[in-house]
Motif scaffolding. Sequence first.
Motif, short mmCIF file in Angstrom:
data_model
loop_
_atom_site.label_atom_id
_atom_site.label_comp_id
_atom_site.label_asym_id
_atom_site.label_seq_id
_atom_site.Cartn_x
_atom_site.Cartn_y
_atom_site.Cartn_z
N THR A 336 0.82 -1.20 0.00
CA THR A 336 0.00 0.00 0.00
C THR A 336 0.86 1.27 0.00
OG1 THR A 336 -1.70 1.24 1.19
CG2 THR A 336 -0.18 -0.04 2.53
N THR A 337 0.40 2.28 -0.71
CA THR A 337 1.08 3.58 -0.71
C THR A 337 0.36 4.58 0.17
OG1 THR A 337 -0.18 4.26 -2.67
CG2 THR A 337 1.98 3.23 -3.03
N GLU A 338 -0.66 4.13 0.87
CA GLU A 338 -1.41 5.01 1.76
C GLU A 338 -0.55 5.42 2.95
OE1 GLU A 338 -5.98 3.55 1.21
OE2 GLU A 338 -4.62 2.20 2.22
N GLY A 339 -0.89 6.57 3.52
CA GLY A 339 -0.18 7.05 4.71
C GLY A 339 -0.89 6.61 5.97
N PHE A 340 -0.14 6.54 7.08
CA PHE A 340 -0.69 6.10 8.37
C PHE A 340 -0.52 7.20 9.41
CE2 PHE A 340 0.28 2.40 5.96
CZ PHE A 340 -0.63 1.42 6.33
N GLN A 341 -1.48 7.29 10.31
CA GLN A 341 -1.43 8.31 11.35
C GLN A 341 -1.77 7.71 12.71
OE1 GLN A 341 -2.80 12.38 10.63
NE2 GLN A 341 -4.31 12.08 12.25
N GLY A 342 -0.91 7.96 13.71
CA GLY A 342 -1.16 7.45 15.05
C GLY A 342 0.10 7.51 15.88
N LYS A 343 0.03 7.02 17.12
CA LYS A 343 1.20 7.02 18.00
C LYS A 343 1.16 5.81 18.93
CE LYS A 343 0.44 10.95 20.12
NZ LYS A 343 0.61 12.07 21.09
N ILE A 344 2.35 5.38 19.35
CA ILE A 344 2.46 4.27 20.29
C ILE A 344 3.83 4.36 20.95
CG2 ILE A 344 3.40 2.67 18.58
CD1 ILE A 344 1.75 0.44 19.96
N GLY A 345 3.95 3.88 22.18
CA GLY A 345 5.20 3.95 22.93
C GLY A 345 6.28 3.08 22.32
N MET A 346 7.52 3.54 22.36
CA MET A 346 8.64 2.81 21.80
C MET A 346 9.04 1.60 22.63
SD MET A 346 11.08 5.94 20.45
CE MET A 346 12.36 4.83 19.83
N GLN A 347 8.57 1.52 23.86
CA GLN A 347 8.91 0.37 24.70
C GLN A 347 7.92 -0.78 24.54
OE1 GLN A 347 11.80 0.23 26.13
NE2 GLN A 347 12.17 2.31 25.38
N LYS A 348 6.96 -0.62 23.64
CA LYS A 348 6.02 -1.69 23.36
C LYS A 348 6.71 -2.81 22.61
CE LYS A 348 2.19 0.35 24.87
NZ LYS A 348 1.37 -0.20 25.97
N ASP A 349 6.21 -4.04 22.80
CA ASP A 349 6.67 -5.16 22.00
C ASP A 349 6.33 -4.89 20.55
OD1 ASP A 349 6.06 -7.94 20.66
OD2 ASP A 349 7.38 -8.34 22.37
N ILE A 350 7.18 -5.34 19.64
CA ILE A 350 6.96 -5.04 18.23
C ILE A 350 5.63 -5.58 17.72
CG2 ILE A 350 8.14 -7.09 17.32
CD1 ILE A 350 9.23 -5.22 15.10
N THR A 351 5.15 -6.67 18.32
CA THR A 351 3.86 -7.22 17.87
C THR A 351 2.72 -6.24 18.12
OG1 THR A 351 3.60 -8.36 19.99
CG2 THR A 351 4.55 -9.62 18.17
N GLU A 352 2.81 -5.46 19.20
CA GLU A 352 1.77 -4.47 19.48
C GLU A 352 1.77 -3.37 18.42
OE1 GLU A 352 1.00 -3.34 23.66
OE2 GLU A 352 2.79 -4.50 24.13
N VAL A 353 2.96 -2.97 17.99
CA VAL A 353 3.07 -1.95 16.95
C VAL A 353 2.49 -2.48 15.64
CG1 VAL A 353 4.62 -0.43 15.68
CG2 VAL A 353 5.12 -1.00 18.06
N LEU A 354 2.86 -3.70 15.29
CA LEU A 354 2.38 -4.29 14.03
C LEU A 354 0.88 -4.52 14.06
CD1 LEU A 354 5.23 -6.88 13.30
CD2 LEU A 354 5.04 -4.49 12.54
N GLN A 355 0.36 -4.95 15.21
CA GLN A 355 -1.07 -5.17 15.33
C GLN A 355 -1.85 -3.87 15.17
OE1 GLN A 355 -1.33 -7.17 19.08
NE2 GLN A 355 -0.92 -9.19 18.22
N LEU A 356 -1.30 -2.78 15.69
CA LEU A 356 -1.96 -1.49 15.54
C LEU A 356 -2.03 -1.10 14.07
CD1 LEU A 356 -3.18 1.02 16.86
CD2 LEU A 356 -0.89 1.96 17.06
N LEU A 357 -0.95 -1.34 13.34
CA LEU A 357 -0.94 -1.05 11.90
C LEU A 357 -1.91 -1.97 11.15
CD1 LEU A 357 2.91 -0.65 11.52
CD2 LEU A 357 1.23 1.17 11.12
N GLU A 358 -1.99 -3.22 11.59
CA GLU A 358 -2.88 -4.18 10.92
C GLU A 358 -4.35 -3.84 11.10
OE1 GLU A 358 -1.77 -8.06 12.32
OE2 GLU A 358 -0.61 -8.45 10.50
N LEU A 359 -4.69 -3.12 12.15
CA LEU A 359 -6.09 -2.76 12.37
C LEU A 359 -6.66 -1.94 11.22
CD1 LEU A 359 -6.13 -1.89 16.19
CD2 LEU A 359 -7.26 -3.81 15.07
#
Length: 376
Positions: A336-359
Amino acid sequence: MEEVLMMLKNGTYQSELAAAISQVAAEDLNSNTTGDLTSLEIENIYAGIQQKLHHTDAEPDEFQTRRKIIPLWSKISTAAAIALIAAGVLFYNQRKMPAVPGTATVKINIVPGANRAFLTLSGGKRISLSDAADGKIAQEEGVSITKTAGGQLVYSDAGSGPEKNAKQNRVSTPKGGKWRINLPDGTAVWLNAASSIAYPASFKGSKVRGVELNGEAYFEVAKDKAHPFIVKTDNQEVEVLGTHFSVNSYADETSVKTTLLEGRIRITGAGQQKILKPGEQSILNGKVLKIGTADLETAVAWKNDEFVFRGESIKEIMRVLVRWYNIDVEYRGAVTTEGFQGKIGMQKDITEVLQLLELTEAVHFKIEGRKIIVTK
């Protein structure tokens, strides 16, 4: 959020919301309730949700982009959205929100970055700062180099004696590492992951206070009008007297970004000179140097242990994650070439970051070892 608000206003999913609220309360281990909430309690929570949503304004985009921007919560299913809102209303009572399922699979533990860096002295000696004991770790040109209990590297120059030769020191961070340095003049530097900064062990006898940067750093420069502070990157030079600013000059990025928070700086690049005022950002892209309004939160988010995305593409986001989690990335098929907007803490496990993007349902991930496979 606008779509959810409209559904709440017209009451289309009021029964689902009531069921979600009851379910969250029932699953809450800290809840004092002994069963389902009463209809009055549900009505009060429902009213509170509407009141909160009526006063929730979307954050403005500082930089406009032609590609579509996806807020990271905008494509959650209706039922999931209602359940999350219900959970969020109860969260102020220290109640836990149910985990959001994602398609990312984990085969090894990929942990977030931490304070990691190496100091290279002028003679070539290399010291692991994360492994070194607190206290004095070296001395250069009469300058004491100390590691503090808080994980900082501090240079202490007595300020007296003869002028010194400019022996160069270098601090470098690996992928998944950050560090803070207090230079001999009192300037504080926060060094981001996969970055390095070179500087003299003492500025005494120099007309300017010059440092060389690769990667990204945030500077709080000690005031000294007689000795300008200069930051050099491959294609740019920043000159200041005393100010707060950040420079992003990673080799794998398409541009060099300099953001000013306080004071004034002069940018030299592409054969041009520009003066930045607080709240402005310069972007050097090849032979073009432009000045625009800065998104200050995004520019220094990493210093505050946050990922903040404001319209970045998935490839731009993955470059950030590569540096912090020390991972490899593979793209399979069209992305996808779409842009994403949001925030999450850097101390989160990477799976939490990826899951947020997958939503958003615009991108999906699979984890194989330390490699993240990205698909549409």
